[in-house]
Each structure stands twice: as structure tokens, then as C-alpha cells.
Design an enzyme around this catalytic site. Structure first.
Site, PDB file in Angstrom:
ATOM      1  N   HIS A 176      -3.756   2.299  17.241  1.00  0.00           N
ATOM      2  CA  HIS A 176      -4.488   3.204  16.361  1.00  0.00           C
ATOM      3  C   HIS A 176      -4.927   4.450  17.134  1.00  0.00           C
ATOM      4  O   HIS A 176      -5.175   4.386  18.346  1.00  0.00           O
ATOM      5  CB  HIS A 176      -5.752   2.539  15.810  1.00  0.00           C
ATOM      6  CG  HIS A 176      -5.516   1.238  15.118  1.00  0.00           C
ATOM      7  ND1 HIS A 176      -4.689   1.101  14.029  1.00  0.00           N
ATOM      8  CD2 HIS A 176      -6.024  -0.002  15.359  1.00  0.00           C
ATOM      9  CE1 HIS A 176      -4.696  -0.160  13.618  1.00  0.00           C
ATOM     10  NE2 HIS A 176      -5.489  -0.847  14.410  1.00  0.00           N
TER      11      HIS A 176
ATOM     12  N   CYS B 101     -10.759  -4.412  15.702  1.00  0.00           N
ATOM     13  CA  CYS B 101     -10.419  -3.518  16.812  1.00  0.00           C
ATOM     14  C   CYS B 101     -11.006  -2.121  16.609  1.00  0.00           C
ATOM     15  O   CYS B 101     -11.645  -1.567  17.513  1.00  0.00           O
ATOM     16  CB  CYS B 101      -8.909  -3.440  16.971  1.00  0.00           C
ATOM     17  SG  CYS B 101      -8.005  -3.031  15.452  1.00  0.00           S
TER      18      CYS B 101
END
Length: 353
Positions: free
Chosen positions: A224, A144
Site C-alpha cells: 500500500h 496493516c
């Protein structure tokens, strides 16, 4: 194969796998032949509710799954006889042992970013290297965070703006559904190696990328956060940088002025937009805080770790099987089917094709 649907199996129906399965079903040139796993908990039972044919990933799991009431169609070995390609979303280190099984069955395979680049010899982000994946037997969709790095720095590089980039990644501690298992609580843990693995990993896709990443793990599970300092090739304006981001797919813009001020803000927004599971497939980049000073660029963005690699996996299916030779056409098709946008609200809210 161009005149029929590509037959796909998803092996591993967890955080990523279940999302890949749904995305495959949304495509008009793909058929989900089945999903495979070894567990018999609520996740697989939901797959049954959705009508997905369920297979056991190995023979040892058959008895437990059937005892739990899972209506198994067969095993992975049975399923491999019926498919063209496997999207492997099994846990880290489990997937690597599956590659020889897929090769022996003559089935193409896609792995996720938890595996090493050396497993497949090819790492994939659709907008950067789609062409080099066409016809390959296997590839690895990068993680990711690495996906987001290639999307954003790739956009700057494509526009001739990027000289070098230095980024700090504030990583979530664990996936939300595993919050009760383990994780970081009431602290922040710096990773001991600089660069963190994401920078070198991005270079497996774009070898000449001048990037260094530093990572810390924080006590949250939402997603994140990346904060970047970039040296540009020349004096530039904010409008020039934004234009570079706007011409590439899968970057969408957030506005702190709209009240989107933190990672939790986007989660609420995605839910209100009716996104499946509240997913954000795009890089969510804060437009109003992006700052350019001379030849220096500073910006922040959010990476929804559970979803961002899913459209990349769909494009990898097309590339490996060769049903679409043009990467941008595949991206447009995927994004239209899944509902990706350039802005989540406001004037630019259009599909990213």
C-alpha cells in the site's frame, strides 16, 4: 508465567499466520507449541519442513490433511489444552466464530484487523496502548493500514505537532500469492465511503485522533501507499517533524535520492537485505520528499501489508499474558529479535529500541 516461556499456538497458517509463527520462534520468552489450519497444500507442507507441529483446526479437515500426507499431531481442541494464548490468523469472519472456543478453553486470544473492534472490545498498536492490553483475555491487532496510521500520526501527536490529518490510501488489489485468483486489472477503483474504514479504526486505538482517510484500490499487489496532508499545531520545520518520527519505533526512512523511488524498489531492497520473505515490518517513510510549509506537513510512506502487523502481534502476546509490563521494553525485545531498523541503509541504520 514470568519464569517460563509463554506457550503459543498460531491458528491459520496463511499470509499473516506463517509470519507470526516464525516471529514467535525468534523470541526467547515464547514457545510455538503448534500451528493449526484446514488446508493441506504447499503452505502447510512447508510448515512441516520447518518442524512445526501441525494440527487440524477442525475435525472435518483431519481426513483430507492426513490423506495429503500431513503428519497431524491432533486437532485444535487438543492443542488448546497445551497453550496459554492463541494468535488467530484465520480468514475474515472465520476468526470471530473461534472466540467462544478459546474462552471456553480458558486460553487468551489475539485476532487480526479483518475482525471488528466489537469482537474483542480492544484494538492494539504497541506504541499507543500497550498498557491497556496488559492482562486482558483478548485483543485485536488492527489492520496493516491502521497500524501505519497509528504509528505515524501517533508520533506527531506525541510530539505535540498534530492538529488534524487527511490521508489518501492507494491500496493493493490483493495479496501477491492470490494474484491469479481475482483482483483489479488495468483500472483504479475508488471506495465509495468517506472516510474509509481505516480512519475510524485508528480512533479505536487513539480516540481523540482527528483523521479522515480516503481509499482507492489500484491494480497492483506489491503493498500500500499512503499520502498524507497534516495540519500541525504550530509553524514547524522539517527537522522538527523528522525528529518526532525518529524517536518512535517502527518507522524507517527511505530515500528517493538512493534510487528508492517506488513500491517495487523497497521489495528489491528487502530481498537484498536478506529479510525473511522480503518483508518490511516498518513503515517505510520517504524522508527526502517530506515537506513542511508553515503549519502544513506533506509526506508519503509505504505499508507492506503482509508483515507490518507481525511485531505488533508479538507485543500483544506479551501484554495479554503479562510477561512484560513495559510496552517499550517489549517493543525493543521484539525488534531486536526480528531485526527492525530505523533506516534501511545509511547513518541511522540501528535497531528501533
Amino acid at each position: 508465567m514470568s519464569n517460563q516461556k509463554v506457550r503459543v499456538i498460531v491458528n491459520g497458517y496463511g499470509v499473516i499466520g506463517k509470519r507470526i509463527a516464525d516471529a514467535v520462534v525468534a523470541q526467547d520468552d515464547m514457545e510455538l507449541v503448534g500451528i493449526a489450519d484446514v488446508v493441506s497444500d504447499w503452505r502447510i507442507k512447508i510448515a512441516v519442513e520447518k518442524g512445526y507441529p501441525v494440527f487440524a483446526s477442525n475435525p472435518e479437515a483431519v481426513d483430507n490433511m492426513r490423506t495429503a500426507g500431513i503428519p497431524l499431531v491432533g486437532t485444535l481442541d487438543d492443542l488448546l489444552k497445551q497453550v496459554d494464548i492463541v494468535a488467530d490468523a484465520t480468514p475474515k469472519k472465520v476468526a470471530s466464530a473461534n472466540l467462544e472456543k478459546y474462552r471456553a478453553a480458558g486460553v487468551k486470544s489475539i485476532f487480526q484487523g479483518g475482525e471488528k473492534h466489537s469482537l474483542t472490545g480492544h484494538s492494539f498498536v504497541a506504541q499507543a496502548n500497550y498498557n491497556s492490553a496488559i492482562g486482558r483475555d483478548t485483543t485485536r491487532v488492527v489492520s496493516c493500514n491502521t497500524t501505519s496510521i497509528v504509528r505515524t500520526l501517533g508520533a506527531l501527536k506525541q510530539a505535540g505537532l498534530l492538529k488534524k490529518a487527511r490521508g489518501v490510501l492507494i491500496r493493493r488489489a490483493t495479496d501477491p500469492w492470490e494474484s491469479d485468483h481475482s483482483g483489479v486489472m488495468n483500472t483504479i477503483v475508488p471506495e465509495t465511503t468517506i472516510p474509509s474504514h481505516q480512519g475510524p479504526d485508528a480512533q479505536t486505538v487513539v480516540p481523540d485522533l482527528d483523521v479522515v482517510t480516503i481509499a482507492v484500490v489500484a491494480a497492483h499487489t506489491t503493498s500500500h501507499l499512503h499520502t498524507w496532508s497534516v495540519e500541525l499545531t504550530h509553524l514547524a520545520t522539517k527537522d522538527e517533524v523528522l525528529a518526532a518520527f525518529r524517536v518512535v519505533p517502527r518507522i524507517a526512512f527511505l530515500q528517493a535520492a538512493d534510487g528508492v523511488v517506488a513500491l517495487n524498489s523497497t521489495l528489491e531492497m528487502m530481498a537484498d537485505l536478506g529479510r525473511p520473505r522480503g518483508d518490511m515490518w516498518e513503515v517505510g517513510l520517504w524522508e527526502d520528499s517530506l515537506t513542511v510549509k508553515g503549519n502544513e506537513l506533506f509526506y508519503n510512506y509505504q505499508v507492506y501489508n503482509q508483515a507490518i502487523v507481525v511485531p505488533e502481534t508479538i507485543d500483544a502476546i506479551r501484554a495479554l499474558t503479562g510477561i512484560e509490563q513495559d510496552g517499550m521494553r517489549s517493543i525493543a525485545k521484539t525488534d531486536q529479535a526480528m531485526g527492525l531498523v530505523r533506516d534501511f541503509v545509511g547513518r541511522h541504520r540501528v535497531i528501533t529500541n
